[in-house]
Design an enzyme around this catalytic site. Structure first.
Site, PDB file in Angstrom:
ATOM      1  CE1 TYR A   1       1.285  -1.827   8.611  1.00  0.00           C
ATOM      2  CE2 TYR A   1       2.154  -1.848  10.850  1.00  0.00           C
ATOM      3  CZ  TYR A   1       1.682  -1.147   9.756  1.00  0.00           C
ATOM      4  OH  TYR A   1       1.605   0.224   9.807  1.00  0.00           O
TER       5      TYR A   1
ATOM      6  CE  LYS B   1       4.175  -0.090   7.438  1.00  0.00           C
ATOM      7  NZ  LYS B   1       4.036   0.818   6.273  1.00  0.00           N
TER       8      LYS B   1
HETATM    9  N1  LIG Z   1      -1.753   5.516  11.487  1.00  0.00           N
HETATM   10  C1  LIG Z   1      -0.692   5.162  12.179  1.00  0.00           C
HETATM   11  O1  LIG Z   1      -0.582   5.428  13.411  1.00  0.00           O
HETATM   12  C2  LIG Z   1       0.444   4.440  11.519  1.00  0.00           C
HETATM   13  C3  LIG Z   1       1.454   3.933  12.324  1.00  0.00           C
HETATM   14  C4  LIG Z   1       2.533   3.300  11.733  1.00  0.00           C
HETATM   15  C5  LIG Z   1       2.597   3.194  10.358  1.00  0.00           C
HETATM   16  N2  LIG Z   1       1.589   3.685   9.564  1.00  0.00           N
HETATM   17  C6  LIG Z   1       1.732   3.564   8.117  1.00  0.00           C
HETATM   18  O2  LIG Z   1       1.466   4.816   7.505  1.00  0.00           O
HETATM   19  C7  LIG Z   1       0.883   4.603   6.201  1.00  0.00           C
HETATM   20  C8  LIG Z   1      -0.452   5.339   6.125  1.00  0.00           C
HETATM   21  O3  LIG Z   1      -1.333   4.803   7.106  1.00  0.00           O
HETATM   22  P1  LIG Z   1      -2.749   5.451   7.450  1.00  0.00           P
HETATM   23  O4  LIG Z   1      -2.961   5.234   8.893  1.00  0.00           O
HETATM   24  O5  LIG Z   1      -2.822   6.826   6.887  1.00  0.00           O
HETATM   25  O6  LIG Z   1      -3.729   4.457   6.652  1.00  0.00           O
HETATM   26  P2  LIG Z   1      -5.096   4.708   5.853  1.00  0.00           P
HETATM   27  O7  LIG Z   1      -5.789   3.403   5.792  1.00  0.00           O
HETATM   28  O8  LIG Z   1      -5.827   5.882   6.430  1.00  0.00           O
HETATM   29  O9  LIG Z   1      -4.590   5.101   4.388  1.00  0.00           O
HETATM   30  C9  LIG Z   1      -3.906   4.193   3.575  1.00  0.00           C
HETATM   31  C10 LIG Z   1      -4.294   4.469   2.129  1.00  0.00           C
HETATM   32  O10 LIG Z   1      -3.591   3.520   1.307  1.00  0.00           O
HETATM   33  C11 LIG Z   1      -4.456   3.182   0.229  1.00  0.00           C
HETATM   34  N3  LIG Z   1      -4.056   1.886  -0.344  1.00  0.00           N
HETATM   35  C12 LIG Z   1      -4.206   0.649   0.199  1.00  0.00           C
HETATM   36  N4  LIG Z   1      -3.734  -0.280  -0.634  1.00  0.00           N
HETATM   37  C13 LIG Z   1      -3.275   0.364  -1.737  1.00  0.00           C
HETATM   38  C14 LIG Z   1      -2.655  -0.052  -2.942  1.00  0.00           C
HETATM   39  N5  LIG Z   1      -2.437  -1.361  -3.173  1.00  0.00           N
HETATM   40  N6  LIG Z   1      -2.299   0.884  -3.842  1.00  0.00           N
HETATM   41  C15 LIG Z   1      -2.517   2.191  -3.607  1.00  0.00           C
HETATM   42  N7  LIG Z   1      -3.118   2.657  -2.489  1.00  0.00           N
HETATM   43  C16 LIG Z   1      -3.489   1.750  -1.562  1.00  0.00           C
HETATM   44  C17 LIG Z   1      -5.834   3.100   0.870  1.00  0.00           C
HETATM   45  O11 LIG Z   1      -6.859   3.230  -0.118  1.00  0.00           O
HETATM   46  C18 LIG Z   1      -5.792   4.264   1.850  1.00  0.00           C
HETATM   47  O12 LIG Z   1      -6.346   5.445   1.297  1.00  0.00           O
HETATM   48  C19 LIG Z   1       0.779   3.084   6.042  1.00  0.00           C
HETATM   49  O13 LIG Z   1       1.927   2.615   5.382  1.00  0.00           O
HETATM   50  C20 LIG Z   1       0.780   2.594   7.469  1.00  0.00           C
HETATM   51  O14 LIG Z   1       1.224   1.261   7.545  1.00  0.00           O
HETATM   52  C21 LIG Z   1       0.517   4.297  10.131  1.00  0.00           C
END
Ligand SMILES: NC(=O)c1ccc[n+]([C@@H]2O[C@H](COP(=O)([O-])OP(=O)(O)OC[C@H]3O[C@@H](n4cnc5c(N)ncnc54)[C@H](O)[C@@H]3O)[C@@H](O)[C@H]2O)c1
Length: 330
Positions: free
Chosen positions: A163, A167
């Site tokens: 990851y 990223k």
């Molecule tokens: N939540 C956090 O604190 C946090 C921190 C840093 C980075 N991020 C990044 O933010 C983004 C959103 O994270 P989140 O926490 O909302 O995650 P989440 O799991 O709630 O949502 C991610 C969504 O991506 C969809 N997904 C997964 N694989 C896929 C694919 N191959 N094609 C299309 N859709 C797909 C999933 O079905 C899901 O609905 C991600 O890139 C994550 O790495 C989140």
């Protein structure tokens, strides 16, 4: 007139979490949206149309327009299909937000090849897959906005080698795209988001909160600084015409605030008027450069403003405040 009236956006991962909040925010600011979401489990397993349908219903409740794309952004052909769908349905494509994500956490010495490949495929290759057709279109139309979600983990979370690498790759690809597309009126920026979603619920400490309170951390987050929807206003702004002058930037979204992150810069240099030997370098390094070396990047870096800030906050009205590093000010 709303900020994004007439614009068309694709949001990958728009069915859940941070991507859902972004899709809703773009729509409430006037954009028509292609909600791409596989409906995958956190590890990238399975398919479910439910989350994207729920986002679509929420957008329609706001009086907005949205269609669903259930393809995987990790699939090159499916990503082309997302761009085609935007153009066929709404006639154009102005905004791409890449928020799809999966996790397969493991220490580097235990990680399987599959765990590496799946995570890199969704986050990093997924961004390439959607940018390849989207930038070709944006180059022709001489306009476009790209916002990719990376993570503070890009700076080296010990338990997330796949990851972290994906990223960090997103940041590099976004810088490259920003430099390539600037002359076509297209901007490419990165947001390192935070928000208590199911990704955070999956952490071991969240299990403890569930056992103590009967609720997952994500269920406590609504309306608080931990609400994943706090990321969306920044993304909608970056997607707008008002952000035409913002390109190749990295922002950290944390709580009710947004940090502008400094790009890498030169720190120190050793130079000679002849070639170095390894031993000579070791001696000079110990004596000079070692003292200027910074510690390895710490997690979570963006929040250091909270501890560094002291009294340097400037009140800017309406319950808002601003802080910037003093030596950087012109
Ligand atoms: N939540 C956090 O604190 C946090 C921190 C840093 C980075 N991020 C990044 O933010 C983004 C959103 O994270 P989140 O926490 O909302 O995650 P989440 O799991 O709630 O949502 C991610 C969504 O991506 C969809 N997904 C997964 N694989 C896929 C694919 N191959 N094609 C299309 N859709 C797909 C999933 O079905 C899901 O609905 C991600 O890139 C994550 O790495 C989140």
């Amino acid at each position: 007139m709303k900020m994004l009236d007439g614009k068309v956006a694709i949001v990958t991962g728009g069915g859940r979490g941070i991507g859902r909040g972004i899709a809703l925010s773009l729509a409430s600011n006037g954009a028509r949206v292609v909600i791409n979401d596989l409906g995958a489990g956190l590890a990238g397993d399975g398919v479910d149309a439910g989350p994207a349908q729920e986002t679509q219903a929420a957008i329609r409740d706001l009086g907005g327009e949205a269609v669903i794309n259930g393809g995987s952004v990790a699939d090159y052909v499916a990503a082309q299909g997302m761009v085609d769908q935007a153009v066929e349905t709404f006639g154009r494509l102005d905004i791409v937000v890449h928020a799809a994500g999966v996790l397969r956490d493991r220490m580097i010495f235990n990680m399987t090849e599959e765990e590496w490949d799946v995570v890199v495929a969704v986050h990093l290759k997924g961004l390439f897959n959607i940018l390849r057709p989207a930038t070709a279109l944006m180059r022709q139309q001489q306009a476009g906005r790209i916002i990719a979600l990376a993570s503070g983990s890009a700076y080296g979370d010990a338990g997330q080698p796949n990851y972290s690498a994906a990223k960090a790759g997103i940041i590099g690809l976004s810088y490259s795209t920003a430099n390539a597309m600037a002359k076509y009126g297209v901007t490419s920026n990165v947001v390192l988001p935070t928000g208590t979603t199911r990704m955070i619920d999956s952490k071991p400490e969240s299990q403890k909160i569930f056992e103590e309170t009967g609720k997952w951390p994500s269920e406590h987050a609504r309306g608080t600084p931990k609400d994943p929807d706090n990321v969306a206003p920044l993304v909608s702004f970056l997607a707008s015409d008002r952000a035409a002058n913002i390109n190749g930037q990295v922002f950290h979204s944390h709580g009710f605030g947004y940090t502008l992150v400094e790009p890498p810069r030169t720190l120190a240099r050793l130079e000679a008027d002849h070639a170095w030997t390894a031993e000579g370098l070791a001696d000079s390094f110990d004596r000079y450069m070692a003292t200027d070396m910074k510690p390895r990047p710490a997690m979570p870096f963006g929040r250091d403003v909270d501890t560094l800030a002291g009294n340097d906050w400037q009140a800017i009205g309406e319950g808002r405040r601003y802080w910037a590093r003093k030596e950087e000010k012109k």
